[in-house]
Design a protein around this motif. Structure first.
Motif: not given
Length: 441
Positions: A41-61
């Motif tokens: 599953v973890s192809c990018l590792g566990h702390s990728n900032p771009a993916v974390i930001k994308a999730v946060q931004d989408q939840v806000e929208q």
């Protein structure tokens, strides 16, 4: 610790994960574990900032919009990006929440496609022994993992299974790799003829077999012959890349290595990289057009398909994979991992085979290298290695039943694509100690 969680295994005491840092998971005691086996599953590792930001931004929208009423921007953008890189004539993407949902959807789409084009007698699926396509009843029926199927057998749908392309254990001495591949591929034609070509709707297979066989790729020419047979008899080719896809084997889509394209393709795991649960079924324009020009309605669906937050996360994941050329990096680092495994285990008396593609590798364990004889299942080798590796600070994926669902043990290794050379050395060292502590004297 008192818990009301229903675990996978009621007799196991598991550490509590509280953090992730690149290739490492961290438990509540501060122990760091090199994550090389979380089911790929973890192809990018566990702390990728771009993916974390994308999730946060989408939840806000917008967190959720049911696809029966609305589509969403991230779902549309992700579908476009996947199709931009997809093999062959794949043209449409149906988003789900995981691999089992993807393979279920694929089989149901295959059935409805033949209904739409006036061939209702096509209903049979052929798959392979020692395959795995998921844990829902339809997916489990297609899979050939006997250990997972056994207790649910009375509930499963009737499907038939041909031989896998498992060169190490099943190619006779004196037969070339190519001839072996053609011979086992031709089992598909024989099974189609046995069942009646007018009744067969699909053949399903993993380009590189994952958990059940342990990172087993097909020999050269096998899938080209499979594609020819499917075309000859009008059978849809469904490729299950849930575990081996999304860059894991050195290509964004694993089937690109074999130079073939499916009619339907299933992805998951690395698609969301663990940041959100998501999978997808992709199909050709021809299949989609049959639905569009016929009933207009694919009679299937789940509440969370096309989830905006999940698709936003996956969009960020696939953007990272493609823009940073991480599948190619997985290919390069996979070569380094293979070299390191060969150096450590190439002459090991209990290691029979070291195989795989990209950062999808496995070590098969045997009691006798010369005869390729597996260990007695009573030894529980795979389970012992899993426990010993965890104590070493390594998460890997040992499995038993490699050969036939009962005999055989292997260790599957699927580290993040960001792994470095020093971490490969760490992986191999920890695995070596775990194997040494687990092999019967």
């Amino acid at each position: 610790m008192s818990s009301h969680v229903f675990p996978r295994h009621t007799k196991s005491e598991l550490p509590v994960a509280v953090g992730g840092d690149g290739c490492y998971l961290i438990d509540a005691q501060g122990q760091r574990y090199l994550d090389c086996g979380d089911a790929a599953v973890s192809c990018l590792g566990h702390s990728n900032p771009a993916v974390i930001k994308a999730v946060q931004d989408q939840v806000e929208q917008i967190a959720f919009a049911h696809t029966g009423f609305m589509t969403s921007e991230p779902a549309e953008a992700l579908a476009d990006l996947l199709i931009e890189h997809a093999p062959g004539d794949l043209d449409r993407v149906y988003f789900v929440s995981g691999g089992s949902e993807a393979t279920e959807a694929a089989m149901k789409l295959a059935r409805q496609y033949f209904l739409e084009i006036g061939q209702p007698e096509r209903r049979r699926v052929i798959a392979r022994r020692q395959s795995y396509h998921g844990n829902t009843l339809g997916a489990l029926s297609a899979g050939g993992n006997e250990w997972r199927r056994a207790q649910f057998a009375p509930m499963l749908i009737e499907m038939t299974h041909i031989a896998p392309c498992y060169e190490y254990a099943e190619k006779p001495d004196g037969e070339s790799s190519y001839d072996y591949g053609q011979r086992v591929a031709n089992e598909l034609e024989a099974e189609i003829l046995r069942l009646g070509p007018e009744t067969v709707m699909a053949f399903m297979a993993e380009p590189v077999v994952g958990a059940t066989l342990g990172a087993v790729p097909a020999v050269e020419g096998y899938y080209k012959r499979i594609r020819e047979i499917c075309d000859q008899y009008g059978v849809l080719l469904i490729l299950d890349e849930v575990m081996c896809g999304m860059g894991r084997t050195g290509h964004l889509f694993a089937c690109d290595h074999d130079g073939v394209a499916p009619d339907i393709l299933c992805i998951a795991k690395g698609l969301g990289a663990g940041y959100q649960p998501i999978g997808a079924m992709m199909c050709t324009g021809k299949i989609y057009d049959a639905i569009r020009d016929g009933s207009g309605f694919f009679q299937h669906g789940h509440t969370y398909i096309g989830h905006p937050v999940a698709t936003a996360a996956a969009l960020a994941v696939v953007t990272e994979l493609t823009s940073r050329e991480l599948p190619a990096r997985a290919g390069v680092m996979g070569g380094s991992l293979q070299t390191a495994l060969q150096a450590e285990f190439g002459q090991h008396p209990s290691v029979g085979d070291i195989r795989g593609r990209g950062l999808f590798r496995a070590v098969e364990l045997v009691s006798d290298r010369e005869t390729k004889t597996p260990f007695d299942p009573a030894h529980g080798v795979a389970g012992k290695i899993k426990k010993a590796a965890l104590a070493e600070g390594l998460i890997c994926y040992p499995m038993s039943g490699t050969r036939d669902g009962r005999l055989g043990d292997h260790v599957l290794l699927a580290p993040p694509f960001i792994i470095e050379d020093a971490q490969i050395d760490e992986l191999v060292g920890k695995l070596s100690r775990a194997i040494a502590a687990s092999i019967p004297a």
